[in-house]
Design an enzyme around this catalytic site. Structure first.
Site, short mmCIF file in Angstrom:
data_model
loop_
_atom_site.label_atom_id
_atom_site.label_comp_id
_atom_site.label_asym_id
_atom_site.label_seq_id
_atom_site.Cartn_x
_atom_site.Cartn_y
_atom_site.Cartn_z
N LYS A 185 0.84 -1.20 0.00
CA LYS A 185 0.00 0.00 0.00
C LYS A 185 0.88 1.24 0.00
O LYS A 185 1.57 1.53 0.98
CB LYS A 185 -0.91 0.05 1.23
CG LYS A 185 -1.91 1.22 1.13
CD LYS A 185 -2.62 1.53 2.43
CE LYS A 185 -1.88 2.51 3.30
NZ LYS A 185 -1.79 3.87 2.74
N GLU A 259 10.34 0.56 10.27
CA GLU A 259 11.35 1.60 10.06
C GLU A 259 10.64 2.92 10.32
O GLU A 259 9.80 3.34 9.52
CB GLU A 259 11.91 1.48 8.65
CG GLU A 259 13.26 2.13 8.50
CD GLU A 259 13.15 3.57 8.12
OE1 GLU A 259 13.10 4.41 9.07
OE2 GLU A 259 13.10 3.87 6.94
N CYS A 293 13.24 10.42 7.48
CA CYS A 293 13.21 9.91 8.85
C CYS A 293 14.59 10.00 9.50
O CYS A 293 14.71 10.16 10.70
CB CYS A 293 12.69 8.49 8.88
SG CYS A 293 13.44 7.46 7.62
N GLU A 390 9.85 14.95 16.17
CA GLU A 390 10.23 14.87 14.76
C GLU A 390 9.38 15.86 13.98
O GLU A 390 8.15 15.74 13.94
CB GLU A 390 10.03 13.45 14.25
CG GLU A 390 10.56 13.27 12.85
CD GLU A 390 10.41 11.84 12.35
OE1 GLU A 390 9.41 11.19 12.69
OE2 GLU A 390 11.29 11.37 11.60
#
Lengths: 481, 329, 289
Positions: A185, A259, A293, A390
């Site tokens: 997806k 991850e 990331c 983040e």
């Protein structure tokens, strides 16, 4: 007269975007049984296409197709034959590289320079690398011998919007090389290159059902991850969703790799090669609009050179060209979505409210689309939210340190552990720092480098499992835990 | 001792280097205290600047600027008066068919050819540059190098391109290299008090490392060189984009520290218009637009000029040209 | 009048010391025939908390030792177990109801298992690490590093061989552990702790709690300063294992899942128990002059 670079637009006539897209199941494009959603160009807010939103039933059909393909075809096929399909795919990606790059840039907002020179070449390299493993798996995992060459079955793969096709490659290439079939997806804001990849699978005559693409948002992802007949879940995305997936698979036999997020420290010592450090800082946080990331979002600079480094960094930031992602000279493109832009704005406003000094170079932003200028915050401490959360945008927090042990302590003082950077000309210090930093990837005197042969993945809340390299096979083979 | 430019006086004030150049040891400490250069990072930054796409109006601007920056060069044993006259004529009118085409910056010749070149160029504004100091090896006694320089200056050279003693540099005799530059600069002074501009050639292909390029750049700037120049053209590799970038970083940092601007000249190996434009992009983005001027940036080249002219013609006519349409001098 | 023997008090092992449970609770331990053997300390959640603090404190020093040093320290444990054979055999017969010969064999296996794992200390990196030939001028190396503080639920049946097989692979790579022993067969674990205390293993590297996994493990599973949890010891208890795995997701602990039944601990363990609790770190550096 000044040297003003005239617009150098990459032509978008090379891509042919359809008005609407279905799902790719069992080798065919099929209509979804549910509603559809729009994908837009974040640089212009232009609607690019209507894309089917896969329902639970659609996901089930895709998983069943993948199961059939695994049982009847793919798991039985000799590795050397699987390899040739993957090599074919790698070659077609190279042949259609410009088309893929332009489409990626239009759907994602990233500069054509990056999709052309980084994303797509690395995608091809990834397929080429894992193609070669398909018939060598008995050599891959020590201690497992031939029993370690068996595939897991059907892999459910959910990927993010920051590197749409690259994340697809990271997921699909090793899975297929190991004999698994996949249902993938793509992210809801960036489905188009995955759908073009489906067409590439057709061109490569990949057996039906080996690769299935289901588009949709969170609910589609949940249905896929939660499907009882998947053997493996691979997810790249936020730590929050990663935790939800870890809970969802608890008590099952599903193997999982995650991850997730990061808040990497990029540490610059006073003996660093400063001009290259400045480049590394810029690459570290402004590459891909900071939608990375492993971005070096916390600059830790030794106090004795902080002023000098900041002067250089600001001067360098002033040369960054923000604007039309299709312009070959654009360095920083569009923010991927209105939602992400809102988050970046919110966290930046909090940074300002908490007393950090905000600075951006003068730059004219387009009036339509989603934009945020390259930004740095000075006077940041570990207590500021911009040093902990983040941001996933072009926002750098600058902190200082006095000694190596303070740098290590601050760098590790985060629940994340994906990546870190170290800049110093002293060899033994590099090795000491590399050992002490609790992160899955340590870039010393460089940053944001990726390669198919190099394992990538995090410590702590940045997730588990590795993608890339020999280590990346472990996630897709029995006995590879 | 702090060696970082931030320890320097505020911009505009003169930096007193007498402490640094007091002894070979102090000079060595200063040069070795400059931030290192990571080769891979520098190469990749230069390569990335090389991917800039310069089109239409920007390209037209860049081509004309590059032509104006060319030091049209002949440095051969077979040079004759005839050859030098032809070259000088070409420098003044690179494209006789197009009066809008700008002139080159200078012609660059051996000292014995200065008079010939000067005769043709007169007060056209095109300078005469002479290579001196036992070019290209620099292996001669100091008094011979100084005499070589004075000869060229007396013959009317506007600019002197000297070579440093690479042997001395590589063996760590930095002060010797420094003092030689200072002495040559003094030899550049004409009786009327005006001085020929001094370009200091490093022969970076022999110095090899980028750390050395940064160190020698600072050494030459502290010694008073007006320009720093990569190469003689007689050693491979000659000019490269990353070496030039490091020199541009050095002049940028030197101005920040001292307020003084120093020019940069890559020489040798720049053959295509595309390459020249890449250099201008690096000048623009690394040193800054102030250096986008023949007073502060030059190309040492011979065949480059025709390549620039062909591209220039392509821009105006819309079709590709061929070598027969440009003069071969 | 015959001499009255002096009985041993069985305590917890935390940070190299032997405290009683903070709660003051203990529970009765019986042999396989149901006869009372001793009271064991019943560890509480606060004992678990203290053990995690001790394990975290020990992590830097233990993971920072050279692999050769860790190998020798594990080997030393095996030496001391050899030294205490009669006591361990007695403990095994009591807790597992083994014949003398079978107890001897179980002990042999446990000692040999330690020796086997000790040797891995300076070899695992060579077997599962990699130099990666990246397409560019970079040196690139991947090496395994310890995950951190690992909670280990020791096997319920195999009270010594299973215990050693659960602890050794975790600590040999540099992790520190908090172990919950077998509930019904805790005494070999306490004896093992006494051996550790007289060995060269630094305090806090291994912490052993006697008591109930069902009670204490949830606190370890949800503890935000525990990096991983090994559920193999609660094989067959699907419900507890699932709830612990859910709790472990709070900080994304690495989870080694519980199998349906307790494994045959005498079989070749392979690398899995070690590789489950290491993190691959990849370091890049440019190569230039």
């Amino acid at each position: 007269m000044t040297f003003d670079y005239a617009p150098a637009l990459e032509s978008r006539s090379i891509v042919d975007i359809k008005a609407s897209y279905g799902l790719f199941v069992d080798g065919e494009f099929v209509d979804g049984s549910g509603t559809s959603f729009k994908t837009i160009n974040p640089a212009t807010e232009e609607v690019l296409a209507e894309v089917a939103e896969a329902t639970e039933a659609d996901v089930d059909a895709a998983v069943r197709a993948a199961r059939r393909a695994h049982t009847r075809v793919w798991s039985r096929m000799p590795g050397k034959e699987r390899a040739k399909y993957l090599y074919r795919i790698a070659r077609i990606i190279q042949e259609r590289s410009r088309e893929l790059a332009v489409l990626e840039t239009i759907d994602n907002g990233k500069p054509i320079k990056e999709s052309r020179d980084v994303d797509i070449p690395v995608v091809a390299a990834h397929f080429f690398y894992y193609a070669g493993w398909a018939d060598k798996l008995e050599y891959a995992l020590p201690g497992n011998g031939h029993s370690g060459t068996r595939s897991l079955g059907v892999a459910a793969q959910v990927i993010p919007w920051n590197f749409p096709l690259l994340m697809l490659a990271w997921k699909i290439a090793p899975a297929l090389a190991c004999g698994n079939t996949v249902v993938l997806k793509p992210a809801e804001t960036t489905p188009l290159t995955a759908l073009l990849f489906a067409e590439i699978c057709q061109q490569a005559d990949l057996p039906p059902g080996v690769v299935n693409i289901v588009t949709g948002a969170g609910a589609t992802g949940q249905a896929l991850v939660g499907h009882p007949d998947v053997d493996k879940v691979a997810f790249t995305g936020s730590t929050e969703v990663g935790k939800a997936i870890a809970r969802a698979v608890a008590g099952t036999d599903k193997r999982v790799t995650l991850e997730l997020g990061g808040k990497a420290a990029n540490i610059v010592f006073d003996d660093a090669p400063l001009d290259q450090a400045v480049e590394g800082i810029v690459d570290g946080i402004f590459f891909n609009q900071g939608h990375v990331c492993c971005a070096g979002s916390r600059l830790l600079v030794q106090e004795s050179i902080a002023d000098e480094l900041l002067t250089k960094l600001k001067r360098r930031m002033s040369t960054l060209r923000v604007g039309d992602p299709l312009d070959k000279n654009t360095d920083v493109g569009a923010i991927n979505s209105a939602e992400q832009l809102a988050r970046i704005r919110e966290l930046s406003d909090i940074g300002e409210a908490e007393g950090a000094g905000r600075w951006s170079p003068e730059c004219e932003l387009p009036t339509t689309g989603f934009w945020f200028p390259p930004t740095l915050f000075t006077g940041v401490t570990q207590a500021h939210r911009i040093a902990r959360d983040e941001v996933f945008g072009p926002v750098l927090s600058v902190l200082t340190f006095r000694t190596p042990s303070e740098a290590i302590e601050k760098a590790n003082n985060t629940p994340y552990g994906l990546s870190a950077g170290v800049w110093t000309d002293k060899g033994s210090r590099i090795l000491h720092m590399a050992g002490a930093l609790r992160a899955g990837v340590v870039w010393a005197n460089t940053f944001n480098k990726f390669d198919p042969t190099s394992p990538f993945g995090g410590f702590k809340e940045s997730g588990y499992g590795r993608e890339g390299g020999r280590h990346g096979l472990e996630a897709y083979l029995k006995g590879g835990e | 001792m702090s060696t970082s430019p931030s320890a320097a006086p505020a911009q505009g004030q003169a930096w007193d280097f007498s402490d640094v150049t007091r002894s070979n040891d102090s000079l060595r400490r200063f040069l070795h205290g400059l931030p290192g250069v990571d080769q891979v990072g520098a190469d990749s930054r230069a390569a990335s600047l090389g991917t800039r796409s310069i089109k239409t109006t920007a390209k037209a601007y860049a081509l004309d600027l590059a032509i104006r920056m060319v030091d049209l060069t002949t440095l051969e044993g077979q040079d004759t008066h005839g050859k030098v006259r032809a070259l000088a004529a070409k420098a003044m009118r690179p494209d006789p068919a197009d009066p809008t085409c700008p002139a080159a910056a200078a012609v660059c010749v051996y000292p014995d050819m200065v008079g010939v070149a000067k005769e043709v160029l007169g007060d056209s504004g095109v300078h005469v540059a002479a290579v001196a100091t036992a070019f290209p090896s620099g292996r001669a006694a100091l008094d011979i190098k100084l005499a070589d320089t004075r000869d060229a200056v007396e013959a009317g050279a506007d600019e002197i391109d000297m070579v440093i003693d690479r042997g001395a540099f590589l063996s760590g005799h930095y002060l010797q290299v420094f003092e030689e530059i200072v002495a040559v600069k003094e030899a550049c002074v004409r009786p009327d008090g005006h001085s020929a501009h001094l370009k200091v050639i490093f022969e970076t292909g022999e110095l090899q490392t980028y750390d050395n390029v940064r160190r020698v750049s600072w050494l030459a700037m502290m010694a008073g060189g007006h320009f720093i120049k990569t190469s003689t053209g007689k050693v491979q590799p000659a000019a490269t984009l990353p070496v030039t970038m490091i020199m541009l970083e050095a002049v940028r940092d030197f101005r920040e520290a001292t307020g003084q601007m120093v020019g940069v000249k890559p020489a040798g190996g720049i053959r295509t218009a595309k390459d020249a434009i890449k250099y201008l992009v690096v000048v623009n983005e690394v040193a800054g637009p102030d250096w986008l001027d023949p007073d502060w940036f030059r190309f040492g080249a011979s065949t480059l000029l025709n390549e620039l002219l062909m591209q220039r013609t392509k821009m105006t006519t819309g079709r590709y040209s061929g070598p027969d349409y440009f003069t071969v001098d | 009048m015959s001499r009255i023997d002096v009985r041993k008090t069985y305590k917890l092992f935390i940070g190299g010391a032997f405290p009683r449970s903070e709660s003051g609770y203990s529970y009765q331990v019986h042999d396989t025939k149901g006869a009372f053997v001793a009271n064991a300390a019943l560890a509480s959640r606060k004992d678990a908390r203290d053990a995690v603090v001790a394990a975290r404190k020990a992590f830097g020093g233990w993971s920072g030792k050279t692999a050769y040093n860790r190998a020798q320290i594990l080997y030393r444990i095996a030496e001391l177990m050899e030294d205490r054979r009669p006591q361990l055999v007695q403990a095994l017969r009591q807790s597992e109801g083994l014949t003398a010969a079978r107890a001897e064999r179980a002990l042999d296996d446990a000692i040999d298992r330690l020796v086997w794992y000790a040797g891995w200390a300076d070899k695992l990196t060579q077997v599962i690490g990699n130099a990666n030939p990246v397409a560019g001028p970079y040196f690139n190396l991947s090496t395994p590093e310890p995950t951190g503080v690992v909670a280990v639920l020791a096997p319920q049946e195999s009270s010594l061989l299973g215990l050693v097989s659960a602890i050794a692979p975790v600590i040999v790579t540099g992790n520190t552990v908090v172990v919950i022993s077998s509930f019904e067969r805790p005494l070999p674990a306490v004896t093992f702790a006494e051996i550790l205390a007289t060995s060269d293993v630094p305090g806090g590297v291994v912490n052993i709690l006697t008591g109930s996994a069902a009670t204490i493990a949830p606190w370890l599973a949800s503890h935000m300063d525990v990096n991983a949890i090994d559920l193999v010891g609660i094989a067959g208890d699907t419900e507890l294992a699932t709830s612990l795995e859910v709790a472990a997701a709070d900080n994304l602990k690495r989870v080694r899942r519980a199998p349906a039944a307790e494994p045959d601990w005498s079989a070749d363990p392979g690398l899995d128990a070690m590789t489950a609790f290491v993190e691959t770190k990849t370091v890049w550096h440019p190569m230039g002059v």
